[in-house]
Design a protein around this motif. Structure first.
Motif, PDB file in Angstrom:
ATOM      1  N   PHE A 166       0.811  -1.214   0.000  1.00  0.00           N
ATOM      2  CA  PHE A 166       0.000   0.000   0.000  1.00  0.00           C
ATOM      3  C   PHE A 166       0.849   1.270   0.000  1.00  0.00           C
ATOM      4  CE2 PHE A 166      -3.250  -3.051   1.389  1.00  0.00           C
ATOM      5  CZ  PHE A 166      -4.215  -2.756   0.429  1.00  0.00           C
ATOM      6  N   LYS A 167       2.065   1.196   0.492  1.00  0.00           N
ATOM      7  CA  LYS A 167       2.964   2.343   0.383  1.00  0.00           C
ATOM      8  C   LYS A 167       3.200   2.673  -1.089  1.00  0.00           C
ATOM      9  CE  LYS A 167       7.622   3.970   1.520  1.00  0.00           C
ATOM     10  NZ  LYS A 167       8.927   3.630   2.143  1.00  0.00           N
ATOM     11  N   SER A 168       3.459   1.646  -1.878  1.00  0.00           N
ATOM     12  CA  SER A 168       3.669   1.856  -3.316  1.00  0.00           C
ATOM     13  C   SER A 168       2.398   2.350  -3.987  1.00  0.00           C
ATOM     14  CB  SER A 168       4.132   0.551  -3.976  1.00  0.00           C
ATOM     15  OG  SER A 168       5.384   0.143  -3.469  1.00  0.00           O
ATOM     16  N   ALA A 169       1.253   1.799  -3.588  1.00  0.00           N
ATOM     17  CA  ALA A 169      -0.020   2.220  -4.170  1.00  0.00           C
ATOM     18  C   ALA A 169      -0.265   3.707  -3.951  1.00  0.00           C
ATOM     19  CB  ALA A 169      -1.159   1.393  -3.584  1.00  0.00           C
ATOM     20  N   LEU A 170       0.006   4.178  -2.741  1.00  0.00           N
ATOM     21  CA  LEU A 170      -0.202   5.591  -2.422  1.00  0.00           C
ATOM     22  C   LEU A 170       0.796   6.472  -3.158  1.00  0.00           C
ATOM     23  CD1 LEU A 170      -0.837   5.201   1.414  1.00  0.00           C
ATOM     24  CD2 LEU A 170      -2.539   5.818  -0.334  1.00  0.00           C
ATOM     25  N   GLN A 171       2.027   5.995  -3.308  1.00  0.00           N
ATOM     26  CA  GLN A 171       3.058   6.789  -3.978  1.00  0.00           C
ATOM     27  C   GLN A 171       2.752   7.019  -5.452  1.00  0.00           C
ATOM     28  OE1 GLN A 171       6.571   4.487  -3.034  1.00  0.00           O
ATOM     29  NE2 GLN A 171       7.140   5.835  -1.333  1.00  0.00           N
ATOM     30  N   ILE A 172       2.176   6.026  -6.115  1.00  0.00           N
ATOM     31  CA  ILE A 172       1.920   6.173  -7.546  1.00  0.00           C
ATOM     32  C   ILE A 172       0.472   6.560  -7.848  1.00  0.00           C
ATOM     33  CG2 ILE A 172       3.743   4.549  -8.138  1.00  0.00           C
ATOM     34  CD1 ILE A 172       1.657   2.458  -8.699  1.00  0.00           C
ATOM     35  N   GLY A 173      -0.332   6.718  -6.807  1.00  0.00           N
ATOM     36  CA  GLY A 173      -1.709   7.176  -6.985  1.00  0.00           C
ATOM     37  C   GLY A 173      -2.665   6.110  -7.493  1.00  0.00           C
ATOM     38  N   ALA A 174      -2.408   4.852  -7.165  1.00  0.00           N
ATOM     39  CA  ALA A 174      -3.305   3.773  -7.585  1.00  0.00           C
ATOM     40  C   ALA A 174      -4.590   3.804  -6.772  1.00  0.00           C
ATOM     41  CB  ALA A 174      -2.615   2.426  -7.417  1.00  0.00           C
ATOM     42  N   VAL A 175      -5.704   3.499  -7.438  1.00  0.00           N
ATOM     43  CA  VAL A 175      -6.984   3.437  -6.735  1.00  0.00           C
ATOM     44  C   VAL A 175      -7.484   2.000  -6.631  1.00  0.00           C
ATOM     45  CG1 VAL A 175      -7.606   5.761  -7.468  1.00  0.00           C
ATOM     46  CG2 VAL A 175      -8.347   3.810  -8.834  1.00  0.00           C
ATOM     47  N   ALA A 176      -6.809   1.085  -7.324  1.00  0.00           N
ATOM     48  CA  ALA A 176      -7.175  -0.323  -7.273  1.00  0.00           C
ATOM     49  C   ALA A 176      -5.939  -1.171  -7.547  1.00  0.00           C
ATOM     50  CB  ALA A 176      -8.264  -0.645  -8.288  1.00  0.00           C
ATOM     51  N   VAL A 177      -5.970  -2.399  -7.078  1.00  0.00           N
ATOM     52  CA  VAL A 177      -4.855  -3.322  -7.322  1.00  0.00           C
ATOM     53  C   VAL A 177      -5.409  -4.703  -7.665  1.00  0.00           C
ATOM     54  CG1 VAL A 177      -3.277  -2.096  -5.777  1.00  0.00           C
ATOM     55  CG2 VAL A 177      -4.621  -4.027  -4.903  1.00  0.00           C
ATOM     56  N   ILE A 178      -4.595  -5.456  -8.381  1.00  0.00           N
ATOM     57  CA  ILE A 178      -4.862  -6.868  -8.617  1.00  0.00           C
ATOM     58  C   ILE A 178      -3.686  -7.651  -8.053  1.00  0.00           C
ATOM     59  CG2 ILE A 178      -5.069  -8.680 -10.371  1.00  0.00           C
ATOM     60  CD1 ILE A 178      -6.618  -6.715 -12.077  1.00  0.00           C
ATOM     61  N   LEU A 179      -3.978  -8.605  -7.197  1.00  0.00           N
ATOM     62  CA  LEU A 179      -2.955  -9.454  -6.594  1.00  0.00           C
ATOM     63  C   LEU A 179      -2.762 -10.687  -7.472  1.00  0.00           C
ATOM     64  CD1 LEU A 179      -4.541  -9.507  -3.003  1.00  0.00           C
ATOM     65  CD2 LEU A 179      -3.101  -7.706  -4.001  1.00  0.00           C
ATOM     66  N   ALA A 180      -1.568 -11.215  -7.470  1.00  0.00           N
ATOM     67  CA  ALA A 180      -1.321 -12.442  -8.237  1.00  0.00           C
ATOM     68  C   ALA A 180      -0.117 -13.174  -7.684  1.00  0.00           C
ATOM     69  CB  ALA A 180      -1.102 -12.117  -9.712  1.00  0.00           C
ATOM     70  N   HIS A 181      -0.215 -14.474  -7.656  1.00  0.00           N
ATOM     71  CA  HIS A 181       0.956 -15.295  -7.371  1.00  0.00           C
ATOM     72  C   HIS A 181       0.821 -16.605  -8.131  1.00  0.00           C
ATOM     73  CE1 HIS A 181      -1.752 -17.191  -4.409  1.00  0.00           C
ATOM     74  NE2 HIS A 181      -0.897 -18.214  -4.368  1.00  0.00           N
ATOM     75  N   ASN A 182       1.924 -17.268  -8.324  1.00  0.00           N
ATOM     76  CA  ASN A 182       1.927 -18.515  -9.074  1.00  0.00           C
ATOM     77  C   ASN A 182       2.008 -19.716  -8.147  1.00  0.00           C
ATOM     78  OD1 ASN A 182       4.646 -17.579  -8.496  1.00  0.00           O
ATOM     79  ND2 ASN A 182       5.374 -19.339  -9.661  1.00  0.00           N
ATOM     80  N   ILE A 201      -5.329  -8.164   2.999  1.00  0.00           N
ATOM     81  CA  ILE A 201      -5.057  -7.063   2.071  1.00  0.00           C
ATOM     82  C   ILE A 201      -6.340  -6.302   1.744  1.00  0.00           C
ATOM     83  CG2 ILE A 201      -4.288  -6.503  -0.272  1.00  0.00           C
ATOM     84  CD1 ILE A 201      -2.345  -8.879  -0.059  1.00  0.00           C
ATOM     85  N   ARG A 202      -7.439  -7.021   1.556  1.00  0.00           N
ATOM     86  CA  ARG A 202      -8.709  -6.361   1.256  1.00  0.00           C
ATOM     87  C   ARG A 202      -9.147  -5.448   2.401  1.00  0.00           C
ATOM     88  NH1 ARG A 202     -13.307 -10.426   1.070  1.00  0.00           N
ATOM     89  NH2 ARG A 202     -13.155 -10.054   3.315  1.00  0.00           N
ATOM     90  N   THR A 203      -8.987  -5.918   3.627  1.00  0.00           N
ATOM     91  CA  THR A 203      -9.361  -5.119   4.797  1.00  0.00           C
ATOM     92  C   THR A 203      -8.505  -3.871   4.903  1.00  0.00           C
ATOM     93  OG1 THR A 203     -10.058  -7.123   5.974  1.00  0.00           O
ATOM     94  CG2 THR A 203      -9.610  -5.168   7.300  1.00  0.00           C
ATOM     95  N   ALA A 204      -7.203  -4.026   4.677  1.00  0.00           N
ATOM     96  CA  ALA A 204      -6.300  -2.871   4.723  1.00  0.00           C
ATOM     97  C   ALA A 204      -6.636  -1.878   3.618  1.00  0.00           C
ATOM     98  CB  ALA A 204      -4.857  -3.340   4.599  1.00  0.00           C
ATOM     99  N   GLY A 205      -6.982  -2.389   2.455  1.00  0.00           N
ATOM    100  CA  GLY A 205      -7.309  -1.514   1.335  1.00  0.00           C
ATOM    101  C   GLY A 205      -8.573  -0.704   1.566  1.00  0.00           C
ATOM    102  N   GLU A 206      -9.537  -1.283   2.255  1.00  0.00           N
ATOM    103  CA  GLU A 206     -10.791  -0.577   2.531  1.00  0.00           C
ATOM    104  C   GLU A 206     -10.555   0.688   3.341  1.00  0.00           C
ATOM    105  OE1 GLU A 206     -13.103  -3.566   4.419  1.00  0.00           O
ATOM    106  OE2 GLU A 206     -13.759  -4.523   2.542  1.00  0.00           O
ATOM    107  N   SER A 207      -9.635   0.629   4.289  1.00  0.00           N
ATOM    108  CA  SER A 207      -9.351   1.800   5.123  1.00  0.00           C
ATOM    109  C   SER A 207      -8.646   2.904   4.345  1.00  0.00           C
ATOM    110  CB  SER A 207      -8.506   1.395   6.331  1.00  0.00           C
ATOM    111  OG  SER A 207      -7.229   0.927   5.910  1.00  0.00           O
ATOM    112  N   LEU A 208      -8.005   2.535   3.230  1.00  0.00           N
ATOM    113  CA  LEU A 208      -7.295   3.510   2.401  1.00  0.00           C
ATOM    114  C   LEU A 208      -8.066   3.850   1.129  1.00  0.00           C
ATOM    115  CD1 LEU A 208      -3.715   1.946   2.685  1.00  0.00           C
ATOM    116  CD2 LEU A 208      -4.524   4.027   3.828  1.00  0.00           C
ATOM    117  N   ASP A 209      -9.258   3.276   0.972  1.00  0.00           N
ATOM    118  CA  ASP A 209     -10.084   3.480  -0.214  1.00  0.00           C
ATOM    119  C   ASP A 209      -9.362   3.004  -1.478  1.00  0.00           C
ATOM    120  OD1 ASP A 209     -12.495   4.151  -1.364  1.00  0.00           O
ATOM    121  OD2 ASP A 209     -11.897   6.198  -1.833  1.00  0.00           O
ATOM    122  N   ILE A 210      -8.636   1.899  -1.335  1.00  0.00           N
ATOM    123  CA  ILE A 210      -7.974   1.253  -2.478  1.00  0.00           C
ATOM    124  C   ILE A 210      -8.609  -0.128  -2.640  1.00  0.00           C
ATOM    125  CG2 ILE A 210      -5.813   0.335  -3.409  1.00  0.00           C
ATOM    126  CD1 ILE A 210      -4.352   2.520  -1.847  1.00  0.00           C
TER     127      ILE A 210
END
Length: 232
Positions: A166-182, A201-210
């Motif tokens: 979320f630090k990176s999300a806030l720095q680049i101004g993202a409003v949504a993310v997609i998670l992925a792993h293999n 991650i979803r719970t943390a994102g809700e508090s940041l409106d991401i």
């Protein structure tokens, strides 16, 4: 007594059998996978030509370039006639092909579905022998702002630092993310750990409106979508 050649060099073949000349005369599409690999390695060994050796290597890889692309230098030098330099040439060519595919896919800037996210991420993590966790950062039109590796782990898992995400999300101004792993094992079933980190991650994102749009589990040819399965 006539000397026996140590290898069958392409330059010693009949002209009609030379893949380099065939490529020049007929175009790259006219060559088989084995002939293209033969151009890379240049020569075979005492018993077989470069094409025959290439066919044998391909056969060991199920005649599938994706499987061949997973072979390491150590794997390749086990074949008689393949030394370190030839093995490195094959590995480098496979990696260039993977990067070209990844580059072509990234022309798709906007994510419109789980499948479009899979097309972006599969060339990056789909055939890795270890697990990696990646993030697609999106703007308010679901266009990709940045794709980032969040962590790299072993065969069975990887750790995820939610704060870094979320630090990176806030720095680049993202409003949504997609998670992925293999999943190197090839299984598409999410583990309890996968479900728990998604919830965290979803719970943390809700508090940041991401918004967390999706979490993909990716294998070589398929994927599992948390969003499609109603798990978000």
């Amino acid at each position: 007594m006539k000397n026996i050649p140590t290898s069958f060099s392409i330059k010693d073949w009949n002209e009609d059998d030379r893949p380099r000349e065939k490529l020049l005369a007929k175009g790259k599409q006219a060559l088989s996978d084995a002939e293209l690999i033969a151009i890379l390695i240049g020569s075979g060994n005492r018993e077989e030509s470069a094409v025959a050796l290439s066919q044998r290597i391909l056969s060991s890889a199920e005649n599938h370039l994706d499987v061949l692309g997973k072979l390491s230098v150590v794997d390749l030098i086990k074949f008689k006639g393949i030394g370190e330099a030839k093995a490195i040439s094959i590995v480098a060519a496979m990696e260039l092909g993977r990067r070209r595919r990844s580059s072509d896919v990234l022309k798709l800037k906007k994510i419109t579905s789980s499948h479009s996210a899979f097309e972006v991420l599969q060339p990056i993590i789909g055939d890795l022998p270890h697990e990696e966790f990646w993030i697609l950062y999106l703007d308010n039109q679901n266009k990709i702002l940045q794709k980032t590796q969040l962590s790299k782990g072993g065969i069975t898992g990887t750790l995820v630092d939610v704060r870094v995400l979320f630090k990176s999300a806030l720095q680049i101004g993202a409003v949504a993310v997609i998670l992925a792993h293999n999943h190197p094992s090839g299984t598409l079933k999410p583990s309890n750990a996968d479900k728990n980190i998604t919830t965290k991650i979803r719970t943390a994102g809700e508090s940041l409106d991401i918004k967390i749009l999706d979490h993909l589990i990716i294998t070589e040819r398929a994927y599992f979508s948390f969003a499609d399965e109603g798990l978000l």
